[in-house]
Design an enzyme around this catalytic site. Structure first.
Site, PDB file in Angstrom:
ATOM      1  N   VAL A 156       0.858  -1.176   0.000  1.00  0.00           N
ATOM      2  CA  VAL A 156       0.000   0.000   0.000  1.00  0.00           C
ATOM      3  C   VAL A 156       0.899   1.231   0.000  1.00  0.00           C
ATOM      4  O   VAL A 156       1.789   1.349   0.843  1.00  0.00           O
ATOM      5  CB  VAL A 156      -0.892  -0.013   1.265  1.00  0.00           C
ATOM      6  CG1 VAL A 156      -1.598   1.316   1.445  1.00  0.00           C
ATOM      7  CG2 VAL A 156      -1.891  -1.159   1.203  1.00  0.00           C
ATOM      8  N   CYS A 157       0.692   2.134  -0.944  1.00  0.00           N
ATOM      9  CA  CYS A 157       1.539   3.329  -1.039  1.00  0.00           C
ATOM     10  C   CYS A 157       1.338   4.239   0.172  1.00  0.00           C
ATOM     11  O   CYS A 157       0.210   4.650   0.475  1.00  0.00           O
ATOM     12  CB  CYS A 157       1.220   4.114  -2.300  1.00  0.00           C
ATOM     13  SG  CYS A 157       2.037   5.719  -2.340  1.00  0.00           S
ATOM     14  N   VAL A 158       2.421   4.591   0.827  1.00  0.00           N
ATOM     15  CA  VAL A 158       2.322   5.355   2.069  1.00  0.00           C
ATOM     16  C   VAL A 158       1.746   6.757   1.853  1.00  0.00           C
ATOM     17  O   VAL A 158       0.904   7.218   2.652  1.00  0.00           O
ATOM     18  CB  VAL A 158       3.688   5.427   2.792  1.00  0.00           C
ATOM     19  CG1 VAL A 158       4.752   6.110   1.942  1.00  0.00           C
ATOM     20  CG2 VAL A 158       3.554   6.129   4.138  1.00  0.00           C
TER      21      VAL A 158
END
Lengths: 119, 128, 99, 99, 128, 119
Positions: free
Chosen positions: A77-79
């Site tokens: 999941v992209c931060v």
């Protein structure tokens, strides 16, 4: 073949996550490897452990968790996208990890194919 | 070569396809963030603007009243990241009554057919 | 009646559908990406100008400015701010958002 | 090259843009709401049939069935399942999703 | 009247405008849920299907392979909720090569102009 | 006048929530009352207390909370839509409450105008 996936939309709202999951399952069954699934834009909402769909509906989030566990798939999941949308370790589902956009570039470099699922 | 060490192999051709207008949705902004990160991986990066994506480059954006950050100046910073291959589709500009002079950065304008050829030469095409 | 269109006419069919059903005398407010419909020289602007004969056209100025189109709007479209948006809603008995 | 289109041609411009740039010999896979483009009798199907002369057209059968269009697809479109989708991706060096 | 007691006033005309295809996005399903709830408030409810919304009513939907719930039978249940005013725009059907016979429920087919008049008569129009 | 709002899209992803907030602020300044804001579809994601946008960006969620506090606005997140998307009391932002779809019908009945903001 090593295949990376990018998922840009959240669960239920758009079919993108469903299609990506079906694609991943079919690719694995055909003997390919899913090297990483990168969740970006609203796709980060696939990573919440708090979803509770109606009993007669599929559970998009837990399907990803199960597939990842069975086949050692890296669910990222992209931060940056996750912070905008309120996905953090405290509400992250099993099998997902939060990391940077570099993981998407890395997937594009190392996989034989990258397929984007979005809206 | 440093590129080969970091990427663990041959340099790949990455295309970033932008087809969405800015502000109405976040895709344009977040896609730009992907370009900036990928640029640090020393790959062969092209950035394409077609359809409503050409509006991302429009001059004169002023977001004071909508209270959303104006990110159009960041396209001018792409050069500093060694992202120099910016392409715009001519048909998209024409349909919208825009010309190269209306854009915040210098771009190469391609016809639809030329754009199709460029796409077919890529290793990875990212869109959003 | 007030019709509200927030979609680019180049990407989606919302404006086209709105103009197909809107009764003469209705007001159409362009917001968000919908404002691109009123940009001079665009193919969508021609269609909008035809519709302008029977409709009252408005565009949300903050969205026009955000997109760099403040100097490029066609004549016949009245710019309003958020206060004007509220007035359009309160002065029309019913409104419809073309999502 | 493989082009993937998941948008209804009646709602959005994705298929139109894809067909404008796709090189002769390319494959186009219709998925999700994109499958409506290949429904017999629709205005989008006519455009698609013209393109079919130079392109290879596919549609994702699960999406066609879900939408009740299994008996209504035009000739010239090959139906594939998810396994076929994977094969299209692996047999083409590059793919592009028209989102 | 019971209606007046529950709503605390006069009955309003509610229109639910459906313009999105099913399954590709959740709007069609969640909009149907709004109609079913609103029907219990004893208002004057109309449901309109135009543009890709007409696909919501297509016969023969089979979602087994996509593994998403087929909710098209629920439109046939609207009658049981006293939601009887279902309208479809003729232009939308024609463009898609569909006819009334292709739909899971009986509807009234209106021209675009008639649809515009109907919209203007409403108190509240909900869309998604 | 009493005005109800419906917001169908999440924060940042779509401008709908921004426009709705600007509309609400302008309506209040003009002396109108915002009787309720009903968050549906992905709009329920406006109700998460976990968003953390970049420092130089607006905070869509806290803007709603603040406006609601200052003007006693009823911010209602649809329970069915929220469960699908993982919004629950444990991650609900200040000033929002979770309730049923009947609150939308009720807003339509009681308000003089209902305006929908979505995608």
């Amino acid at each position: 073949m090593k295949i990376g996936l990018m998922v840009n939309e959240g669960p239920y709202t758009h079919q993108a996550s469903d299609t990506a999951w079906q694609f991943a399952r079919a690719a694995l069954a055909a003997g390919h490897q899913i090297s990483r699934v990168f969740f970006y834009h609203d796709g980060v909402n696939n990573g919440t452990r708090l979803t509770e769909p109606p009993q007669d509906d599929r559970n998009v989030v837990s399907r990803w968790s199960t597939l990842a566990e069975e086949h050692q798939i890296d669910l990222v999941v992209c931060v940056a996208a996750a912070l905008r949308r309120g996905i953090k370790d405290e509400n992250l589902a099993k099998g997902f990890r939060i990391s940077g956009l570099g993981q998407l570039a890395d997937a594009g470099i190392k996989a034989d194919r990258l397929v984007v699922f979005g809206d | 070569m440093e590129e080969e060490q970091k990427s663990g192999g041959k340099i790949k051709k990455f295309m970033f396809l932008n087809r969405k207008a800015p502000y109405g949705t976040v895709y344009a902004l977040e896609s730009l963030e992907v370009v900036l990160i990928t640029a640090t991986f020393d790959q062969d990066v092209s950035v394409v603007f077609m359809d409503d994506g050409v509006y991302e480059l429009a001059k004169g954006q002023n977001t004071k009243a909508v209270e959303i950050k104006n990110f159009s100046p960041a396209y001018r910073a792409l050069d500093g990241y060694d992202v120099e291959k910016l392409y715009v589709e001519r048909e998209s500009l024409d349909a919208r009554g825009l010309t190269e002079a209306d854009l915040v950065v210098a771009v190469e304008v391609l016809s639809a057919a030329e754009m199709g050829r460029l796409m077919a030469e890529q290793d990875v095409v990212l869109s959003s | 009646m007030l019709h509200i269109v927030n979609k680019s006419p180049y990407e989606k069919n919302a404006l086209e559908s709105c103009l197909r059903v809107a009764e003469a005398g209705s007001a159409v407010l362009l917001t968000e990406d919908g404002v691109y419909a009123a940009v001079r020289g665009g193919s969508a602007a021609e269609k909008l100008l035809k519709a302008a004969e029977s409709l009252k056209l408005y565009a949300l100025a903050p969205d026009v400015q955000a997109r760099g189109m403040a100097e490029r709007m066609i004549d016949g479209v009245t710019l309003v701010d958020y206060t004007g948006f509220v007035e359009l809603v309160t002065t029309h008995p019913v409104n419809l958002s073309w999502l």
